[in-house]
Scaffold this motif. Structure first.
Motif, PDB file in Angstrom:
ATOM      1  N   ILE A  95      -0.591   9.091   3.841  1.00 48.23           N
ATOM      2  CA  ILE A  95       0.841   8.918   3.623  1.00 48.23           C
ATOM      3  C   ILE A  95       1.320   9.442   2.272  1.00 48.23           C
ATOM      4  O   ILE A  95       2.490   9.803   2.122  1.00 48.23           O
ATOM      5  CB  ILE A  95       1.243   7.440   3.790  1.00 48.23           C
ATOM      6  CG1 ILE A  95       0.663   6.603   2.655  1.00 48.23           C
ATOM      7  CG2 ILE A  95       0.817   6.896   5.121  1.00 48.23           C
ATOM      8  CD1 ILE A  95       1.306   5.248   2.541  1.00 48.23           C
ATOM      9  N   HIS A  96       0.453   9.479   1.269  1.00 45.16           N
ATOM     10  CA  HIS A  96       0.884   9.926  -0.058  1.00 45.16           C
ATOM     11  C   HIS A  96       0.661  11.417  -0.284  1.00 45.16           C
ATOM     12  O   HIS A  96       1.155  11.968  -1.271  1.00 45.16           O
ATOM     13  CB  HIS A  96       0.164   9.124  -1.143  1.00 45.16           C
ATOM     14  CG  HIS A  96       0.492   7.672  -1.119  1.00 45.16           C
ATOM     15  ND1 HIS A  96      -0.472   6.683  -1.055  1.00 45.16           N
ATOM     16  CD2 HIS A  96       1.685   7.015  -1.121  1.00 45.16           C
ATOM     17  CE1 HIS A  96       0.118   5.492  -1.042  1.00 45.16           C
ATOM     18  NE2 HIS A  96       1.419   5.672  -1.084  1.00 45.16           N
ATOM     19  N   PRO A 128       5.514  14.047   1.958  1.00 43.12           N
ATOM     20  CA  PRO A 128       5.465  12.634   2.364  1.00 43.12           C
ATOM     21  C   PRO A 128       6.810  12.140   2.872  1.00 43.12           C
ATOM     22  O   PRO A 128       7.876  12.592   2.424  1.00 43.12           O
ATOM     23  CB  PRO A 128       5.056  11.915   1.068  1.00 43.12           C
ATOM     24  CG  PRO A 128       4.338  12.955   0.268  1.00 43.12           C
ATOM     25  CD  PRO A 128       5.031  14.252   0.567  1.00 43.12           C
ATOM     26  N   PHE A 129       6.766  11.232   3.826  1.00 43.74           N
ATOM     27  CA  PHE A 129       7.991  10.646   4.344  1.00 43.74           C
ATOM     28  C   PHE A 129       8.673   9.836   3.244  1.00 43.74           C
ATOM     29  O   PHE A 129       8.017   9.207   2.411  1.00 43.74           O
ATOM     30  CB  PHE A 129       7.692   9.720   5.528  1.00 43.74           C
ATOM     31  CG  PHE A 129       7.071  10.433   6.703  1.00 43.74           C
ATOM     32  CD1 PHE A 129       7.624  11.587   7.205  1.00 43.74           C
ATOM     33  CD2 PHE A 129       5.923   9.930   7.300  1.00 43.74           C
ATOM     34  CE1 PHE A 129       7.057  12.251   8.283  1.00 43.74           C
ATOM     35  CE2 PHE A 129       5.342  10.570   8.379  1.00 43.74           C
ATOM     36  CZ  PHE A 129       5.908  11.740   8.871  1.00 43.74           C
ATOM     37  N   ASP A 130       9.999   9.878   3.248  1.00 48.46           N
ATOM     38  CA  ASP A 130      10.778   9.128   2.258  1.00 48.46           C
ATOM     39  C   ASP A 130      10.892   7.678   2.725  1.00 48.46           C
ATOM     40  O   ASP A 130      11.915   7.240   3.248  1.00 48.46           O
ATOM     41  CB  ASP A 130      12.166   9.763   2.104  1.00 48.46           C
ATOM     42  CG  ASP A 130      12.981   9.106   1.007  1.00 48.46           C
ATOM     43  OD1 ASP A 130      12.382   8.399   0.171  1.00 48.46           O
ATOM     44  OD2 ASP A 130      14.214   9.287   0.986  1.00 48.46           O
ATOM     45  N   TRP A 131       9.813   6.938   2.530  1.00 45.06           N
ATOM     46  CA  TRP A 131       9.751   5.553   2.999  1.00 45.06           C
ATOM     47  C   TRP A 131      10.472   4.650   2.016  1.00 45.06           C
ATOM     48  O   TRP A 131      10.120   4.566   0.847  1.00 45.06           O
ATOM     49  CB  TRP A 131       8.291   5.115   3.143  1.00 45.06           C
ATOM     50  CG  TRP A 131       8.140   3.778   3.780  1.00 45.06           C
ATOM     51  CD1 TRP A 131       8.107   2.570   3.142  1.00 45.06           C
ATOM     52  CD2 TRP A 131       8.012   3.496   5.175  1.00 45.06           C
ATOM     53  NE1 TRP A 131       7.960   1.554   4.055  1.00 45.06           N
ATOM     54  CE2 TRP A 131       7.898   2.094   5.314  1.00 45.06           C
ATOM     55  CE3 TRP A 131       7.966   4.294   6.322  1.00 45.06           C
ATOM     56  CZ2 TRP A 131       7.755   1.477   6.552  1.00 45.06           C
ATOM     57  CZ3 TRP A 131       7.820   3.671   7.550  1.00 45.06           C
ATOM     58  CH2 TRP A 131       7.722   2.296   7.656  1.00 45.06           C
ATOM     59  N   LEU A 178       0.833  -1.210   0.000  1.00 48.42           N
ATOM     60  CA  LEU A 178       0.000   0.000   0.000  1.00 48.42           C
ATOM     61  C   LEU A 178       0.862   1.251   0.000  1.00 48.42           C
ATOM     62  O   LEU A 178       0.552   2.234  -0.681  1.00 48.42           O
ATOM     63  CB  LEU A 178      -0.927  -0.002   1.223  1.00 48.42           C
ATOM     64  CG  LEU A 178      -2.135  -0.933   1.168  1.00 48.42           C
ATOM     65  CD1 LEU A 178      -2.856  -0.929   2.500  1.00 48.42           C
ATOM     66  CD2 LEU A 178      -3.095  -0.508   0.047  1.00 48.42           C
ATOM     67  N   TYR A 179       1.954   1.213   0.756  1.00 48.29           N
ATOM     68  CA  TYR A 179       2.858   2.362   0.750  1.00 48.29           C
ATOM     69  C   TYR A 179       3.436   2.588  -0.645  1.00 48.29           C
ATOM     70  O   TYR A 179       3.713   3.732  -1.030  1.00 48.29           O
ATOM     71  CB  TYR A 179       3.992   2.152   1.754  1.00 48.29           C
ATOM     72  CG  TYR A 179       3.551   2.165   3.207  1.00 48.29           C
ATOM     73  CD1 TYR A 179       2.279   2.592   3.579  1.00 48.29           C
ATOM     74  CD2 TYR A 179       4.414   1.748   4.225  1.00 48.29           C
ATOM     75  CE1 TYR A 179       1.876   2.609   4.906  1.00 48.29           C
ATOM     76  CE2 TYR A 179       4.022   1.763   5.556  1.00 48.29           C
ATOM     77  CZ  TYR A 179       2.756   2.189   5.889  1.00 48.29           C
ATOM     78  OH  TYR A 179       2.365   2.210   7.203  1.00 48.29           O
ATOM     79  N   ALA A 180       3.608   1.504  -1.393  1.00 48.62           N
ATOM     80  CA  ALA A 180       4.120   1.594  -2.764  1.00 48.62           C
ATOM     81  C   ALA A 180       2.982   1.741  -3.778  1.00 48.62           C
ATOM     82  O   ALA A 180       3.186   1.565  -4.976  1.00 48.62           O
ATOM     83  CB  ALA A 180       4.958   0.372  -3.091  1.00 48.62           C
ATOM     84  N   GLU A 234       3.291   6.796  13.293  1.00 49.98           N
ATOM     85  CA  GLU A 234       4.179   6.823  14.448  1.00 49.98           C
ATOM     86  C   GLU A 234       5.330   7.798  14.223  1.00 49.98           C
ATOM     87  O   GLU A 234       5.863   8.369  15.180  1.00 49.98           O
ATOM     88  CB  GLU A 234       4.724   5.416  14.728  1.00 49.98           C
ATOM     89  CG  GLU A 234       3.670   4.378  15.077  1.00 49.98           C
ATOM     90  CD  GLU A 234       2.977   4.658  16.398  1.00 49.98           C
ATOM     91  OE1 GLU A 234       3.501   5.464  17.197  1.00 49.98           O
ATOM     92  OE2 GLU A 234       1.907   4.066  16.636  1.00 49.98           O
ATOM     93  N   ILE A 235       5.738   7.987  12.982  1.00 50.85           N
ATOM     94  CA  ILE A 235       6.785   8.971  12.685  1.00 50.85           C
ATOM     95  C   ILE A 235       6.271  10.372  12.996  1.00 50.85           C
ATOM     96  O   ILE A 235       6.981  11.197  13.593  1.00 50.85           O
ATOM     97  CB  ILE A 235       7.228   8.865  11.214  1.00 50.85           C
ATOM     98  CG1 ILE A 235       7.696   7.444  10.888  1.00 50.85           C
ATOM     99  CG2 ILE A 235       8.331   9.875  10.912  1.00 50.85           C
ATOM    100  CD1 ILE A 235       8.053   7.246   9.426  1.00 50.85           C
ATOM    101  N   TYR A 236       5.026  10.628  12.597  1.00 46.92           N
ATOM    102  CA  TYR A 236       4.435  11.934  12.903  1.00 46.92           C
ATOM    103  C   TYR A 236       4.305  12.132  14.411  1.00 46.92           C
ATOM    104  O   TYR A 236       4.581  13.223  14.931  1.00 46.92           O
ATOM    105  CB  TYR A 236       3.070  12.073  12.243  1.00 46.92           C
ATOM    106  CG  TYR A 236       2.338  13.317  12.703  1.00 46.92           C
ATOM    107  CD1 TYR A 236       2.738  14.578  12.272  1.00 46.92           C
ATOM    108  CD2 TYR A 236       1.273  13.222  13.604  1.00 46.92           C
ATOM    109  CE1 TYR A 236       2.088  15.722  12.719  1.00 46.92           C
ATOM    110  CE2 TYR A 236       0.615  14.359  14.049  1.00 46.92           C
ATOM    111  CZ  TYR A 236       1.034  15.608  13.605  1.00 46.92           C
ATOM    112  OH  TYR A 236       0.409  16.727  14.065  1.00 46.92           O
ATOM    113  N   PHE A 237       3.910  11.097  15.145  1.00 44.64           N
ATOM    114  CA  PHE A 237       3.812  11.205  16.601  1.00 44.64           C
ATOM    115  C   PHE A 237       5.167  11.570  17.210  1.00 44.64           C
ATOM    116  O   PHE A 237       5.246  12.341  18.170  1.00 44.64           O
ATOM    117  CB  PHE A 237       3.314   9.885  17.195  1.00 44.64           C
ATOM    118  CG  PHE A 237       1.838   9.660  17.033  1.00 44.64           C
ATOM    119  CD1 PHE A 237       0.971  10.723  16.832  1.00 44.64           C
ATOM    120  CD2 PHE A 237       1.300   8.377  17.095  1.00 44.64           C
ATOM    121  CE1 PHE A 237      -0.394  10.521  16.676  1.00 44.64           C
ATOM    122  CE2 PHE A 237      -0.059   8.167  16.954  1.00 44.64           C
ATOM    123  CZ  PHE A 237      -0.908   9.250  16.745  1.00 44.64           C
TER     124      PHE A 237
END
Length: 396
Positions: free
Chosen positions: A248-249, A366-369, A185-187, A327-330
């Motif tokens: 996330i996107h 967006p985070f660089d996941w 889903l992230y991709a 969790e990164i945002y937290f």
């Protein structure tokens, strides 16, 4: 030019030095770089300058005067370069001081360090270098040994048993399958097909037990030679929970405040998000959540599907909150808006959280996941199956 020196056996008779330096273009480039670089070791810079001066025709005596070294130093590096070229400017291997402790003794100390003290009847959870040195003498491993020697021996060891870190082995039998679909889903992929422009992925969770602590005395700002000071004592002003949904996107955070966690406040968050655009008219909205009590089990999936047919609740495996991007945002919220905690009351805390959320949304990206299915597979291969405790059987 060749060096002219005065012969010892025949005073006044000039003797020509055989060590005439002629540099290749490559050698000259290397030596010039060494001589000019401020990061080069002083000894290497000095030796390069000696050889360059010799190649320019300077005598050893002239080089010694110019570089403020003795003539023997200039003569030595001229000779070594002439015979071995650039390799001749390196230091020779040194034998050093003979070892006082044998390899067998070092191995015995390492083996002792790998043994938990409690297993030998010593009431310690782990060894210190001083305690290891004392125990090594007690056991006759060495007649005498210092704590610093033990530290050096263990530093060279491949195994470092005095270090430890906590971890949880993935116990979900379907860990990889559940985690992989979230990574898909992230991709922007679901069941092998790419997501469309009207498909959205939401990472959601709650940050519970946020305390409104009020310091008993005002803090002191930073000053010259002094860091910021925060009063140690505080008064408790209650707790609240912050529910957040992170797109996330599109790097958009939507959150609500509640007195505590639970199914009802999580349902309020879902309603808050799914009632606004673009999610209200989206084809599909995937909600990635962990296994917290507010959204656990098949019942939570059924509630979501019944109330919001376009929404799909996707659970992470147990102990995989580190794969939940919210969790990164937290973490960012905690570091930038909450810590160090000092709020007059719960309203002030809630106001700060929501104000930071608005500020974050204005400039977020967006985070660089980068963690993918392949990384997940490599991680699980590296961890391997958990070690099973040995069992003893006795014959009847």
């Amino acid at each position: 030019m060749a060096e002219i020196v005065v012969g010892v056996d025949n005073p006044g008779v000039p003797v020509t030095s055989p060590f005439i330096i002629v540099l290749t273009a490559a050698e000259e480039a290397v030596l010039t770089a060494r001589a000019r670089s401020g990061r080069t070791e002083h000894r290497d810079r000095l030796r390069a300058r000696i050889v360059l001066a010799a190649a320019a025709g300077a005598t050893n005596a002239a080089i010694a005067v110019e570089l403020r070294v003795c003539v023997d130093t200039a003569r030595r590096w001229r000779r070594q370069f002439a015979t071995e070229r650039l390799d001749g400017l390196a230091d020779r291997p040194r034998t050093g001081r003979p070892r006082r402790f044998t390899a067998v003794q070092s191995a015995a100390i390492t083996a002792l360090a790998c043994t938990l003290p409690a297993e030998t009847g010593i009431p310690l959870s782990r060894w210190s270098s001083t305690e290891l040195a004392t125990e090594a003498v007690t056991r006759g491993i060495a007649e005498t040994i210092s704590a610093s020697t033990v530290r050096r021996a263990l530093t060279r060891a491949v195994i470092k048993p005095w270090q430890h870190r906590s971890w949880i082995f993935p116990r979900d039998p379907n860990f990889e399958t559940k985690a992989a679909r979230v990574l898909d889903l992230y991709a922007r992929t679901w069941n092998g097909a790419p997501l469309g422009p009207d498909d959205y992925v939401i990472s959601a969770d709650e940050k519970s037990q946020l305390q409104a602590l009020r310091r008993r005395h005002p803090g002191r700002p930073a000053g010259p030679g002094r860091t910021r000071q925060v009063e140690f004592e505080y008064r408790r002003g209650g707790t609240l929970a912050y529910f957040a949904a992170y797109d996330i996107h599109h790097a958009r955070v939507m959150g609500t405040i509640a007195p505590k966690t639970g199914i009802e406040p999580f349902t309020d968050l879902v309603t808050h998000v799914m009632s606004c655009e673009p999610y209200a008219s989206a084809r599909r909205v995937f909600w990635v959540v962990d296994n917290g009590s507010s959204h656990a089990g098949q019942a939570s999936i059924d509630r979501m599907n019944t109330t919001w047919p376009s929404a799909t609740l996707v659970h992470l495996p147990i102990h995989a909150s580190w794969l939940n991007q919210v969790e990164i945002y937290f973490s960012i919220l905690q570091r930038k808006a909450i810590s160090p905690v000092d709020f007059a009351d719960l309203d002030a805390l809630a106001e700060r959280i929501l104000a930071f959320q608005d500020r974050y949304n204005r400039a977020a990206t967006p985070f660089d996941w980068t963690f993918t299915r392949r990384d997940l597979r490599a991680l699980l291969d590296r961890i391997g199956p958990p070690e099973q405790p040995s069992t003893l059987t006795t014959a009847a």
